[in-house]
Design a protein around this motif. Structure first.
Motif, short mmCIF file in Angstrom:
data_model
loop_
_atom_site.label_atom_id
_atom_site.label_comp_id
_atom_site.label_asym_id
_atom_site.label_seq_id
_atom_site.Cartn_x
_atom_site.Cartn_y
_atom_site.Cartn_z
N THR A 70 15.65 12.87 -32.59
CA THR A 70 15.57 12.21 -33.90
C THR A 70 16.55 12.88 -34.84
O THR A 70 17.52 13.50 -34.39
CB THR A 70 14.14 12.30 -34.45
OG1 THR A 70 13.79 13.67 -34.58
CG2 THR A 70 13.14 11.61 -33.52
N GLY A 71 16.28 12.83 -36.11
CA GLY A 71 17.20 13.37 -37.11
C GLY A 71 17.28 14.87 -37.14
O GLY A 71 17.89 15.43 -38.03
N GLY A 72 16.67 15.57 -36.22
CA GLY A 72 16.73 17.03 -36.20
C GLY A 72 15.43 17.62 -36.68
O GLY A 72 14.44 16.93 -36.93
N ASP A 73 15.44 18.94 -36.85
CA ASP A 73 14.21 19.63 -37.22
C ASP A 73 14.04 19.80 -38.73
O ASP A 73 13.04 20.31 -39.19
CB ASP A 73 14.12 20.98 -36.53
CG ASP A 73 15.26 21.91 -36.92
OD1 ASP A 73 16.11 21.51 -37.73
OD2 ASP A 73 15.29 23.04 -36.41
N GLY A 74 15.03 19.43 -39.50
CA GLY A 74 14.93 19.55 -40.95
C GLY A 74 15.06 20.96 -41.45
O GLY A 74 14.70 21.26 -42.59
N SER A 75 15.60 21.85 -40.64
CA SER A 75 15.69 23.25 -41.07
C SER A 75 16.63 23.42 -42.24
O SER A 75 16.41 24.28 -43.09
CB SER A 75 16.11 24.15 -39.91
OG SER A 75 17.40 23.79 -39.44
N GLY A 76 17.64 22.60 -42.32
CA GLY A 76 18.56 22.69 -43.46
C GLY A 76 17.86 22.40 -44.77
O GLY A 76 18.02 23.13 -45.76
N ASP A 77 17.05 21.35 -44.79
CA ASP A 77 16.28 21.02 -45.99
C ASP A 77 15.27 22.11 -46.30
O ASP A 77 15.02 22.45 -47.46
CB ASP A 77 15.57 19.67 -45.83
CG ASP A 77 16.54 18.51 -45.80
OD1 ASP A 77 17.64 18.64 -46.37
OD2 ASP A 77 16.19 17.47 -45.20
N THR A 78 14.65 22.66 -45.27
CA THR A 78 13.66 23.72 -45.47
C THR A 78 14.30 24.96 -46.05
O THR A 78 13.77 25.58 -46.97
CB THR A 78 12.98 24.07 -44.12
OG1 THR A 78 12.41 22.89 -43.58
CG2 THR A 78 11.90 25.11 -44.31
#
Length: 97
Positions: A70-78
């Motif tokens: 999917t769109g990734g793990d969202g670690s950048g936003d976190t």
């Protein structure tokens, strides 16, 4: 049936279970084991010819979803919320010496 369960058996099971049994508890354990063995003997009397072996009484099916990228793990936003960041990890104040 109780004569089949020796003191050595009770000692061995209590060691495996990490229990220290008093004399009264040992006798209680012996009685409980006898009851269990008698129940198993009673189950062995059942006619199971033609009964299909099963691992569970209810039909089971795989309910896991397929692995999809999917769109990734969202670690950048976190990490945008982190007080500090280094090597894609949070940097926080030290809590011990």
């Amino acid at each position: 049936m109780a004569e089949n369960i020796t003191n050595e058996t009770i000692d061995y099971v209590s060691i495996l279970a990490k229990l220290e049994l008093t004399g009264e508890e040992r006798e209680g354990a012996r009685r409980d084991m006898c009851r269990m063995l008698e129940y198993i003997d009673k189950l062995n009397e059942l006619d199971t010819q033609g009964v299909e072996p099963m691992s569970h009484v209810f039909p089971l099916q795989n309910v896991f979803r397929e692995d999809e990228i999917t769109g990734g793990d969202g670690s950048g936003d976190t990490l945008k919320n982190a007080p500090g960041e280094r090597d894609n990890m949070f940097v926080v104040p030290r809590t011990f010496e």
